[in-house]
Design a protein around this motif. Structure first.
Motif, PDB file in Angstrom:
ATOM      1  N   VAL B 121      26.924  34.738  48.790  1.00  0.00           N
ATOM      2  CA  VAL B 121      28.336  34.371  48.749  1.00  0.00           C
ATOM      3  C   VAL B 121      28.545  33.251  47.730  1.00  0.00           C
ATOM      4  O   VAL B 121      27.743  32.325  47.640  1.00  0.00           O
ATOM      5  N   CYS B 122      29.624  33.342  46.945  1.00  0.00           N
ATOM      6  CA  CYS B 122      29.967  32.268  46.014  1.00  0.00           C
ATOM      7  C   CYS B 122      30.892  31.270  46.694  1.00  0.00           C
ATOM      8  O   CYS B 122      31.758  31.647  47.489  1.00  0.00           O
ATOM      9  N   TYR B 123      30.701  30.018  46.366  1.00  0.00           N
ATOM     10  CA  TYR B 123      31.598  28.947  46.824  1.00  0.00           C
ATOM     11  C   TYR B 123      32.125  28.243  45.589  1.00  0.00           C
ATOM     12  O   TYR B 123      31.590  28.411  44.492  1.00  0.00           O
ATOM     13  N   LEU B 124      33.164  27.419  45.763  1.00  0.00           N
ATOM     14  CA  LEU B 124      33.733  26.760  44.584  1.00  0.00           C
ATOM     15  C   LEU B 124      34.095  25.312  44.867  1.00  0.00           C
ATOM     16  O   LEU B 124      35.106  25.028  45.501  1.00  0.00           O
ATOM     17  N   ARG B 125      33.225  24.423  44.431  1.00  0.00           N
ATOM     18  CA  ARG B 125      33.515  22.994  44.522  1.00  0.00           C
ATOM     19  C   ARG B 125      33.017  22.250  43.283  1.00  0.00           C
ATOM     20  O   ARG B 125      33.614  21.295  42.833  1.00  0.00           O
ATOM     21  N   THR B 126      31.900  22.739  42.704  1.00  0.00           N
ATOM     22  CA  THR B 126      31.313  22.056  41.552  1.00  0.00           C
ATOM     23  C   THR B 126      31.466  22.890  40.282  1.00  0.00           C
ATOM     24  O   THR B 126      31.764  24.087  40.335  1.00  0.00           O
ATOM     25  N   ARG B 127      31.198  22.225  39.162  1.00  0.00           N
ATOM     26  CA  ARG B 127      31.249  22.911  37.867  1.00  0.00           C
ATOM     27  C   ARG B 127      30.223  24.044  37.829  1.00  0.00           C
ATOM     28  O   ARG B 127      30.478  25.112  37.305  1.00  0.00           O
ATOM     29  N   GLU B 128      29.056  23.760  38.416  1.00  0.00           N
ATOM     30  CA  GLU B 128      27.992  24.765  38.463  1.00  0.00           C
ATOM     31  C   GLU B 128      28.454  26.009  39.239  1.00  0.00           C
ATOM     32  O   GLU B 128      28.217  27.149  38.833  1.00  0.00           O
ATOM     33  N   GLU B 129      29.116  25.770  40.376  1.00  0.00           N
ATOM     34  CA  GLU B 129      29.590  26.898  41.185  1.00  0.00           C
ATOM     35  C   GLU B 129      30.681  27.687  40.457  1.00  0.00           C
ATOM     36  O   GLU B 129      30.744  28.920  40.556  1.00  0.00           O
ATOM     37  N   ALA B 130      31.541  26.970  39.720  1.00  0.00           N
ATOM     38  CA  ALA B 130      32.581  27.667  38.949  1.00  0.00           C
ATOM     39  C   ALA B 130      31.939  28.550  37.887  1.00  0.00           C
ATOM     40  O   ALA B 130      32.358  29.691  37.669  1.00  0.00           O
ATOM     41  N   ALA B 131      30.904  28.020  37.231  1.00  0.00           N
ATOM     42  CA  ALA B 131      30.217  28.805  36.195  1.00  0.00           C
ATOM     43  C   ALA B 131      29.606  30.072  36.797  1.00  0.00           C
ATOM     44  O   ALA B 131      29.661  31.151  36.201  1.00  0.00           O
ATOM     45  N   ALA B 132      29.055  29.942  38.001  1.00  0.00           N
ATOM     46  CA  ALA B 132      28.453  31.099  38.663  1.00  0.00           C
ATOM     47  C   ALA B 132      29.519  32.145  38.984  1.00  0.00           C
ATOM     48  O   ALA B 132      29.300  33.356  38.804  1.00  0.00           O
ATOM     49  N   ILE B 133      30.684  31.693  39.450  1.00  0.00           N
ATOM     50  CA  ILE B 133      31.768  32.633  39.762  1.00  0.00           C
ATOM     51  C   ILE B 133      32.240  33.339  38.490  1.00  0.00           C
ATOM     52  O   ILE B 133      32.452  34.553  38.469  1.00  0.00           O
ATOM     53  N   MET B 134      32.369  32.579  37.404  1.00  0.00           N
ATOM     54  CA  MET B 134      32.822  33.168  36.148  1.00  0.00           C
ATOM     55  C   MET B 134      31.837  34.231  35.665  1.00  0.00           C
ATOM     56  O   MET B 134      32.239  35.294  35.184  1.00  0.00           O
ATOM     57  N   GLU B 135      30.555  33.935  35.828  1.00  0.00           N
ATOM     58  CA  GLU B 135      29.534  34.902  35.394  1.00  0.00           C
ATOM     59  C   GLU B 135      29.607  36.178  36.226  1.00  0.00           C
ATOM     60  O   GLU B 135      29.584  37.292  35.701  1.00  0.00           O
ATOM     61  N   ARG B 136      29.748  36.009  37.532  1.00  0.00           N
ATOM     62  CA  ARG B 136      29.825  37.187  38.414  1.00  0.00           C
ATOM     63  C   ARG B 136      31.091  38.002  38.157  1.00  0.00           C
ATOM     64  O   ARG B 136      31.090  39.233  38.245  1.00  0.00           O
ATOM     65  N   LEU B 137      32.158  37.286  37.844  1.00  0.00           N
ATOM     66  CA  LEU B 137      33.442  37.944  37.623  1.00  0.00           C
ATOM     67  C   LEU B 137      33.400  38.887  36.414  1.00  0.00           C
ATOM     68  O   LEU B 137      34.094  39.906  36.381  1.00  0.00           O
ATOM     69  N   GLU B 138      32.564  38.534  35.441  1.00  0.00           N
ATOM     70  CA  GLU B 138      32.454  39.363  34.228  1.00  0.00           C
ATOM     71  C   GLU B 138      32.083  40.797  34.572  1.00  0.00           C
ATOM     72  O   GLU B 138      32.575  41.735  33.959  1.00  0.00           O
ATOM     73  N   THR B 139      31.185  40.954  35.553  1.00  0.00           N
ATOM     74  CA  THR B 139      30.629  42.281  35.827  1.00  0.00           C
ATOM     75  C   THR B 139      31.095  42.865  37.156  1.00  0.00           C
ATOM     76  O   THR B 139      30.590  43.909  37.572  1.00  0.00           O
ATOM     77  N   SER B 140      31.995  42.196  37.837  1.00  0.00           N
ATOM     78  CA  SER B 140      32.448  42.691  39.148  1.00  0.00           C
ATOM     79  C   SER B 140      33.772  43.416  39.017  1.00  0.00           C
ATOM     80  O   SER B 140      34.690  42.919  38.369  1.00  0.00           O
ATOM     81  N   GLU B 141      33.864  44.560  39.662  1.00  0.00           N
ATOM     82  CA  GLU B 141      35.159  45.253  39.668  1.00  0.00           C
ATOM     83  C   GLU B 141      35.959  44.888  40.898  1.00  0.00           C
ATOM     84  O   GLU B 141      37.176  44.820  40.868  1.00  0.00           O
TER      85      GLU B 141
END
Lengths: 117, 383
Positions: B121-141
């Motif tokens: 599961v992704c969470y969003l509080r830090t810059r690192e977590e935002a980067a992870a969400i952005m990366e996953r978003l690239e390939t997620s439909e």
């Protein structure tokens, strides 16, 4: 095509003049705001408490009269915040977070007020 | 080394405290300690401009490195305060070393509440977590969001804006229930649905088939350090109206601090930039000999699609809500009242109302329900 691809960072020169006359010209990337240009270059006199969300009126600047024509007009949101500046609002008052840097703004001059909060 | 102010936590509150100490003329050493590796940065853009693609993740530093040098703020990033010795007035850092203090400011913030029993599961509080969400978003439909609060909805709006198929589950019957009234909840539900977001209410059942799962189910104050030092804890580090903990030399500010609210008449903990900044300023003033009670009006905001919601005050416990303007126009405000007094106002794409509401609430909230609904009545006349 990536969703978050980095934009190329062309810069223009923006001059910030403090209320005491201290003058600095710094390169600011196109696409950033005049506020961000100040913060990333540690320009004194711009606080930018809300980080550019147009919510605090602590990035107030006076735009050099000769440059006013280069800017987009004040939007409703900015207008509301400009009523809350700490230093006197003048006809050339703007919130620097709402001035988006474009190539046309090369050479822009803004003056920072004596107080922001 | 002379003892100065030590600030544990380099988020918005800790950063602002260091900045305000210098602005107020504090001349002693200021040490700002943060457990993330990068320079202190702004968190609001992580779920707003960065996710929507408008703002670079590396453009959100609060100040460049040189700023801290110029202002003699000793920045110790990638470090965590491990313990406080109140007798000798020193903090010990994880990995070794200690720093003496004249005053200690706890700005330890929060950690994400985690979803038990679900991996990846992704969470969003830090810059690192935002980067992870952005990366996953690239390939997620498909994107499944758990939690229809500010963070969950900002993620949902950004993902839908990128053309992803988004579903949101919210255990409560309506969106952002803790922060806004039913009218505003309904407006945002419709806005999201018009943009293709699907909702399920009254459940926290996760769609495990989604390409990515993001949980925004709240945060928990980081109080372990204060608790181990014997300070009073109750949903946060307990402070008085001057933001002092049960030790006079130790303050707590921002998301981690539970303070007596002038507005609710009860202990309150707030997670917002406004609260972090105003707490920090209040404490910097106190350290510089200008102590004052904390009375700032709470305000916060969220951006979702083309709607900017700005809230002034706290609407919890309202007994009447009054619409100012036309909801369907996408530009309106809602005034919340308790026993005839204005206690909060939500403004959607109505910044002027929001600013005036902040002033009205600071002055006591003396507005009638009729005036709030009457567009010919200038709110400024009530300030």
């Amino acid at each position: 095509m990536s969703l978050f691809s980095r934009k190329p960072k062309e810069t223009v020169s923006i001059t910030y003049i403090s209320h005491t006359g201290a003058t600095r010209a710094v390169p600011v990337p196109v696409g950033a705001s005049v506020m961000e240009g100040a913060v990333s270059n540690s320009i004194d006199g711009i606080v930018a408490e809300c980080g550019g969300a147009c919510l605090c009126a602590t990035c107030h600047v006076y735009v050099e009269e000769s440059c006013l024509g280069l800017l987009e007009p004040v939007a409703a949101e900015e207008e509301a915040m400009l009523e809350n500046t700490c230093s006197k609002r003048l006809p050339n008052s703007r919130l620097s977070c709402q001035i988006n840097v474009t190539k046309e703004l090369e050479g822009l001059i803004v003056r920072t007020p004596e107080a922001q909060q | 080394m002379a003892a100065g102010v030590v600030i544990a936590g380099a988020g918005q509150a800790g950063f602002q405290c260091a900045l305000s100490l210098r602005a107020e003329g504090y001349d002693g050493p200021v040490t700002l300690i943060g457990d993330e590796d990068s320079l202190p940065y702004q968190r609001p853009p992580l779920s707003k401009g960065c996710l929507s693609g408008k703002t670079d993740l590396d453009a959100i530093d609060l100040r460049p490195a040189a700023f801290y040098e110029t202002n003699r703020i000793e920045l110790r990033m990638g470090r965590r305060v491990e313990s406080i010795d109140r007798q000798s007035r020193r903090v010990t850092l994880a990995g070794g070393g200690d720093v003496p203090y004249e005053y200690l400011v706890l700005a330890t913030g929060c950690r994400n509440r985690e979803l038990p029993g679900v991996d990846g599961v992704c969470y969003l509080r830090t810059r690192e977590e935002a980067a992870a969400i952005m990366e996953r978003l690239e390939t997620s439909e498909t994107v499944a969001v758990i939690g229809g609060g500010f963070i969950g909805l900002e993620v949902a709006a950004a993902a839908a804006g990128h053309g992803r198929k988004v579903s949101v589950v919210e255990p409560q019957p309506r969106l952002m229930q803790r922060a806004v009234g039913p009218i505003v909840s309904g407006f945002f539900r419709e806005l999201h649905e018009r943009n293709g977001v699907q909702f399920a209410f009254g459940t926290s059942a996760v769609d495990l088939s989604a390409d990515m799962i993001v949980a925004g189910i709240g945060v928990v104050p980081r109080t372990e350090l204060a608790a181990a030092a014997g300070l009073t804890i109750a949903n946060g580090i307990v402070v008085d109206s001057r933001l002092r903990t049960s030790d006079d030399l130790i303050f707590a500010i921002g998301d981690c601090a539970a303070f007596p609210s002038r507005f609710t008449g009860a202990m309150l903990r707030l997670e917002s930039v406004q609260n972090a900044v105003d707490h920090a300023r209040c404490v910097a003033g106190a350290i510089c000999g200008r102590e004052a009670g904390y009375t700032a009006v709470p305000w916060f905001w969220t951006d979702q699609f083309n709607a900017k919601l700005q809230t002034a005050g706290l609407s919890g416990g309202f007994d009447a809500e009054v619409v100012r303007g036309v909801v369907e126009s996408g530009k309106f405000s809602v005034g919340y009242f308790r026993e005839g007094w204005l206690i909060a106002m939500d403004s959607i794409n109505q910044p002027a109302d929001h600013i005036t509401a902040r002033k009205l609430l600071a002055a006591g909230g003396n507005l009638t329900l009729h005036q709030a609904a009457d567009l010919t009545f200038d709110l400024k006349a009530a300030v």
